[in-house]
Write a protein that holds these residues in place. Structure first.
Motif, PDB file in Angstrom:
ATOM      1  N   THR A 246     -17.665  83.515 123.704  1.00 10.54           N
ATOM      2  CA  THR A 246     -17.786  83.672 122.249  1.00 10.54           C
ATOM      3  C   THR A 246     -18.333  85.048 121.907  1.00 10.54           C
ATOM      4  O   THR A 246     -17.835  85.738 121.016  1.00 10.54           O
ATOM      5  CB  THR A 246     -18.697  82.572 121.676  1.00 10.54           C
ATOM      6  N   THR A 247     -19.353  85.475 122.635  1.00 10.87           N
ATOM      7  CA  THR A 247     -19.933  86.799 122.412  1.00 10.87           C
ATOM      8  C   THR A 247     -18.901  87.894 122.676  1.00 10.87           C
ATOM      9  O   THR A 247     -18.912  88.948 122.029  1.00 10.87           O
ATOM     10  CB  THR A 247     -21.155  87.010 123.325  1.00 10.87           C
ATOM     11  N   ALA A 248     -18.006  87.646 123.610  1.00 10.31           N
ATOM     12  CA  ALA A 248     -16.956  88.624 123.923  1.00 10.31           C
ATOM     13  C   ALA A 248     -15.862  88.655 122.867  1.00 10.31           C
ATOM     14  O   ALA A 248     -14.913  89.450 122.981  1.00 10.31           O
ATOM     15  CB  ALA A 248     -16.356  88.322 125.287  1.00 10.31           C
ATOM     16  N   GLY A 249     -15.964  87.793 121.854  1.00 11.89           N
ATOM     17  CA  GLY A 249     -15.011  87.830 120.759  1.00 11.89           C
ATOM     18  C   GLY A 249     -13.868  86.841 120.862  1.00 11.89           C
ATOM     19  O   GLY A 249     -12.922  86.912 120.073  1.00 11.89           O
ATOM     20  N   ALA A 250     -13.935  85.919 121.822  1.00 15.84           N
ATOM     21  CA  ALA A 250     -12.873  84.940 121.979  1.00 15.84           C
ATOM     22  C   ALA A 250     -13.082  83.749 121.049  1.00 15.84           C
ATOM     23  O   ALA A 250     -14.216  83.415 120.685  1.00 15.84           O
ATOM     24  CB  ALA A 250     -12.811  84.455 123.423  1.00 15.84           C
ATOM     25  N   GLN A 251     -11.996  83.108 120.699  1.00 14.64           N
ATOM     26  CA  GLN A 251     -12.068  81.858 119.949  1.00 14.64           C
ATOM     27  C   GLN A 251     -12.141  80.712 120.955  1.00 14.64           C
ATOM     28  O   GLN A 251     -11.251  80.549 121.795  1.00 14.64           O
ATOM     29  CB  GLN A 251     -10.851  81.686 119.048  1.00 14.64           C
ATOM     30  N   VAL A 252     -13.200  79.914 120.886  1.00 19.15           N
ATOM     31  CA  VAL A 252     -13.433  78.822 121.832  1.00 19.15           C
ATOM     32  C   VAL A 252     -13.317  77.510 121.084  1.00 19.15           C
ATOM     33  O   VAL A 252     -14.036  77.278 120.098  1.00 19.15           O
ATOM     34  CB  VAL A 252     -14.813  78.943 122.499  1.00 19.15           C
ATOM     35  N   THR A 253     -12.429  76.629 121.548  1.00 23.76           N
ATOM     36  CA  THR A 253     -12.142  75.392 120.837  1.00 23.76           C
ATOM     37  C   THR A 253     -12.348  74.196 121.761  1.00 23.76           C
ATOM     38  O   THR A 253     -11.712  74.113 122.824  1.00 23.76           O
ATOM     39  CB  THR A 253     -10.684  75.378 120.341  1.00 23.76           C
ATOM     40  N   PRO A 254     -13.250  73.234 121.384  1.00 20.37           N
ATOM     41  CA  PRO A 254     -13.369  71.994 122.167  1.00 20.37           C
ATOM     42  C   PRO A 254     -12.068  71.202 122.088  1.00 20.37           C
ATOM     43  O   PRO A 254     -11.488  71.059 121.006  1.00 20.37           O
ATOM     44  CB  PRO A 254     -14.519  71.246 121.482  1.00 20.37           C
ATOM     45  N   GLN A 255     -11.602  70.691 123.224  1.00 21.13           N
ATOM     46  CA  GLN A 255     -10.350  69.939 123.253  1.00 21.13           C
ATOM     47  C   GLN A 255     -10.434  68.826 124.275  1.00 21.13           C
ATOM     48  O   GLN A 255     -11.341  68.787 125.114  1.00 21.13           O
ATOM     49  CB  GLN A 255      -9.173  70.877 123.582  1.00 21.13           C
ATOM     50  N   THR A 256      -9.467  67.938 124.224  1.00 15.62           N
ATOM     51  CA  THR A 256      -9.328  66.935 125.268  1.00 15.62           C
ATOM     52  C   THR A 256      -8.704  67.589 126.496  1.00 15.62           C
ATOM     53  O   THR A 256      -8.181  68.712 126.426  1.00 15.62           O
ATOM     54  CB  THR A 256      -8.431  65.781 124.807  1.00 15.62           C
ATOM     55  N   ARG A 257      -8.772  66.879 127.608  1.00 17.80           N
ATOM     56  CA  ARG A 257      -8.142  67.400 128.835  1.00 17.80           C
ATOM     57  C   ARG A 257      -6.678  67.720 128.591  1.00 17.80           C
ATOM     58  O   ARG A 257      -6.191  68.791 128.956  1.00 17.80           O
ATOM     59  CB  ARG A 257      -8.300  66.368 129.959  1.00 17.80           C
ATOM     60  N   HIS A 258      -5.952  66.782 127.968  1.00 21.93           N
ATOM     61  CA  HIS A 258      -4.520  66.963 127.748  1.00 21.93           C
ATOM     62  C   HIS A 258      -4.257  68.170 126.856  1.00 21.93           C
ATOM     63  O   HIS A 258      -3.372  68.990 127.131  1.00 21.93           O
ATOM     64  CB  HIS A 258      -3.935  65.701 127.107  1.00 21.93           C
ATOM     65  N   GLU A 259      -5.046  68.308 125.785  1.00 21.75           N
ATOM     66  CA  GLU A 259      -4.854  69.439 124.881  1.00 21.75           C
ATOM     67  C   GLU A 259      -5.171  70.762 125.567  1.00 21.75           C
ATOM     68  O   GLU A 259      -4.451  71.750 125.395  1.00 21.75           O
ATOM     69  CB  GLU A 259      -5.760  69.269 123.650  1.00 21.75           C
ATOM     70  N   ALA A 260      -6.269  70.784 126.332  1.00 19.40           N
ATOM     71  CA  ALA A 260      -6.669  72.031 126.992  1.00 19.40           C
ATOM     72  C   ALA A 260      -5.634  72.482 128.008  1.00 19.40           C
ATOM     73  O   ALA A 260      -5.252  73.664 128.054  1.00 19.40           O
ATOM     74  CB  ALA A 260      -8.026  71.852 127.650  1.00 19.40           C
ATOM     75  N   LEU A 261      -5.167  71.552 128.831  1.00 20.94           N
ATOM     76  CA  LEU A 261      -4.166  71.937 129.835  1.00 20.94           C
ATOM     77  C   LEU A 261      -2.867  72.362 129.170  1.00 20.94           C
ATOM     78  O   LEU A 261      -2.158  73.232 129.677  1.00 20.94           O
ATOM     79  CB  LEU A 261      -3.931  70.775 130.802  1.00 20.94           C
ATOM     80  N   GLY A 262      -2.565  71.774 128.019  1.00 16.76           N
ATOM     81  CA  GLY A 262      -1.381  72.184 127.280  1.00 16.76           C
ATOM     82  C   GLY A 262      -1.516  73.568 126.682  1.00 16.76           C
ATOM     83  O   GLY A 262      -0.515  74.242 126.398  1.00 16.76           O
ATOM     84  N   ALA A 263      -2.761  74.019 126.478  1.00 17.19           N
ATOM     85  CA  ALA A 263      -3.000  75.345 125.894  1.00 17.19           C
ATOM     86  C   ALA A 263      -3.016  76.451 126.938  1.00 17.19           C
ATOM     87  O   ALA A 263      -3.104  77.630 126.589  1.00 17.19           O
ATOM     88  CB  ALA A 263      -4.334  75.341 125.137  1.00 17.19           C
ATOM     89  N   LEU A 264      -2.963  76.088 128.224  1.00 15.10           N
ATOM     90  CA  LEU A 264      -3.036  77.091 129.296  1.00 15.10           C
ATOM     91  C   LEU A 264      -1.726  77.857 129.359  1.00 15.10           C
ATOM     92  O   LEU A 264      -0.745  77.432 129.963  1.00 15.10           O
ATOM     93  CB  LEU A 264      -3.324  76.404 130.639  1.00 15.10           C
ATOM     94  N   ASP A 265      -1.708  79.001 128.683  1.00 14.18           N
ATOM     95  CA  ASP A 265      -0.508  79.827 128.640  1.00 14.18           C
ATOM     96  C   ASP A 265      -0.924  81.287 128.696  1.00 14.18           C
ATOM     97  O   ASP A 265      -2.058  81.611 129.065  1.00 14.18           O
ATOM     98  CB  ASP A 265       0.331  79.519 127.396  1.00 14.18           C
ATOM     99  N   SER A 266      -0.027  82.169 128.334  1.00 14.74           N
ATOM    100  CA  SER A 266      -0.310  83.601 128.467  1.00 14.74           C
ATOM    101  C   SER A 266      -1.406  84.084 127.534  1.00 14.74           C
ATOM    102  O   SER A 266      -1.899  85.203 127.693  1.00 14.74           O
ATOM    103  CB  SER A 266       0.969  84.402 128.217  1.00 14.74           C
ATOM    104  N   THR A 267      -1.809  83.274 126.562  1.00 13.89           N
ATOM    105  CA  THR A 267      -2.807  83.712 125.591  1.00 13.89           C
ATOM    106  C   THR A 267      -4.116  82.943 125.689  1.00 13.89           C
ATOM    107  O   THR A 267      -5.040  83.216 124.910  1.00 13.89           O
ATOM    108  CB  THR A 267      -2.264  83.563 124.153  1.00 13.89           C
ATOM    109  N   HIS A 268      -4.232  81.987 126.592  1.00 10.99           N
ATOM    110  CA  HIS A 268      -5.424  81.148 126.653  1.00 10.99           C
ATOM    111  C   HIS A 268      -5.931  80.957 128.082  1.00 10.99           C
ATOM    112  O   HIS A 268      -5.155  80.940 129.046  1.00 10.99           O
ATOM    113  CB  HIS A 268      -5.161  79.765 126.038  1.00 10.99           C
ATOM    114  N   VAL A 269      -7.248  80.800 128.175  1.00 11.94           N
ATOM    115  CA  VAL A 269      -7.964  80.428 129.388  1.00 11.94           C
ATOM    116  C   VAL A 269      -8.593  79.072 129.121  1.00 11.94           C
ATOM    117  O   VAL A 269      -8.901  78.741 127.966  1.00 11.94           O
ATOM    118  CB  VAL A 269      -9.057  81.483 129.705  1.00 11.94           C
ATOM    119  N   VAL A 270      -8.776  78.264 130.156  1.00  9.91           N
ATOM    120  CA  VAL A 270      -9.412  76.956 129.998  1.00  9.91           C
ATOM    121  C   VAL A 270     -10.695  76.910 130.808  1.00  9.91           C
ATOM    122  O   VAL A 270     -10.710  77.312 131.989  1.00  9.91           O
ATOM    123  CB  VAL A 270      -8.464  75.817 130.436  1.00  9.91           C
TER     124      VAL A 270
END
Length: 372
Positions: A246-270
């Motif tokens: 967060t301090t580094a300027g990233a947007q951090v979003t709480p998610q479920t396991r399924h949602e988080a793994l679905g967000a793992l793409d070229s623009t996101h880290v989990v």
């Protein structure tokens, strides 16, 4: 940069793949874990051991030097490339002169151990993997060679399908040399062996050690798959990672396991400890690899850094190792063009940033220095 790691020197253009006389394990020995005995300690006995294996039909020595076209298929993915003795005797003084680009720094002690081992073995036991964007004329030439009957063709013990053509025609070798002269290539696998080649060349100039065994793959032709290497961080806490991101300027979003793994793409880290999950969207990942952002902007901000970094080649392995005391960082796969642009601008990725797959089985092509 960690003071324990350094950037190896850069080989200067032109790229030269020289013919060599290959030693090959017998097909039923290629990929067999038991075959590692041929290359095991004491390393000074390896040359004699391989000679005995050749006499017993467990290995074969080619009849004459060649540059080899090696094609292997693993898991439905086919890779082919030119295998030769890469000349490493010229050093580059500027970015524009560089022919071979490492994208990770190396540990000098590990490179030194590999150099000592190869010196005792009197052998390059496996090619380093290099990737490049070759010229269309070179791809056409390689395709024509591949339409001919291979000199060796078999299924090895790991299930890899091997096809090898020995290229000895002087005119064809000269054409390959001309088409490679102005190319530049990225070290895909074998950074420490590459550094060991350079050390051996420096210690033994004007000898067979002026070159080291390499396989050059055209990423436009039969590309290697470029995957991420994930991390677990023993000694770190998930909330500390969240705060640093967060301090580094990233947007951090709480998610479920399924949602988080679905967000793992070229623009996101989990980030996860196995119970809680966060999708992290760093800014400007089009200019910076996610793994570089993690190390430079997140881990560097931790008040209590991890005791070590553990590396995992699959999401499943990383999640199995994740816990409250060792949170996991799941990274997106980098893009080849992004990695190439970074290193050609003089940059580097952190250690174990990429995984180029599949790699060829051990024992397909080896280079004995006594015949080089």
């Amino acid at each position: 940069m960690d003071p324990a790691v350094v950037v190896p020197p850069h080989v200067a253009r032109p790229v030269e793949l020289l013919p060599f006389k290959a030693v090959m394990l017998a097909p039923d020995r290629v990929g067999d874990p038991a075959s590692a005995r041929a290359l095991a300690r004491p390393y000074r006995d390896v040359a004699a051991r391989l000679t005995q294996w050749i006499e017993r039909g467990l290995a074969v020595s080619d009849t004459a030097p060649a540059v080899y076209l090696h094609e292997y298929t693993a898991g439905g993915l086919t890779v082919r490339g030119l295998v030769g003795a890469l000349r490493v005797s010229r050093r580059a003084d500027s970015l524009g002169e560089r022919a071979v680009w490492p994208h990770e720094a190396i540990h000098p002690e590990q490179a030194g151990e590999l150099a000592d081992r190869m010196w005792q073995m009197d052998l390059n036991p496996a090619p380093i993997l290099l990737v490049h964007h070759g010229r269309a004329a070179l791809r056409d030439l390689v395709s024509r060679i591949a339409t001919g009957r291979p000199d060796w063709r078999y299924l090895d013990r790991t299930g890899q399908r091997q096809r090898i053509w020995a290229i000895r025609d002087e005119a064809v070798l000269a054409e390959i040399g001309d088409l490679l002269a102005r190319t530049s290539c990225l070290v895909a696998d074998g950074h420490h062996r590459y550094a060991a080649y350079l050390r051996l060349q420096q210690e033994h100039p004007g000898s067979a050690w002026d070159a080291g065994l390499a396989m050059l793959v055209d990423q436009h032709d039969t590309p290697l798959f470029l995957g991420a290497i994930h991390r677990t961080l023993p000694g770190a806490l998930l909330q500390d990672l969240v705060d640093a991101a967060t301090t580094a300027g990233a947007q951090v979003t709480p998610q479920t396991r399924h949602e988080a793994l679905g967000a793992l793409d070229s623009t996101h880290v989990v980030l996860t400890d196995g119970d809680e999950w966060r999708a992290v969207g760093p800014l400007e990942l089009d200019h910076e690899a996610a793994v570089s952002w993690l190390h430079a902007r997140v881990l560097a901000r931790l008040a209590a850094p991890p005791t070590r970094v553990a590396y995992h080649h699959t999401v499943e392995d990383a999640l199995e190792a994740a816990s409250a005391s060792a949170p996991a960082v799941l990274l997106p796969s980098p893009h080849f063009d992004q990695v190439r642009a970074l290193v050609e601008a003089g940059g580097l990725l952190p250690e174990k940033a990429t995984s180029f797959q599949p790699k060829p089985s051990l024992g397909v092509l080896m280079r004995p220095m006594s015949d080089a």
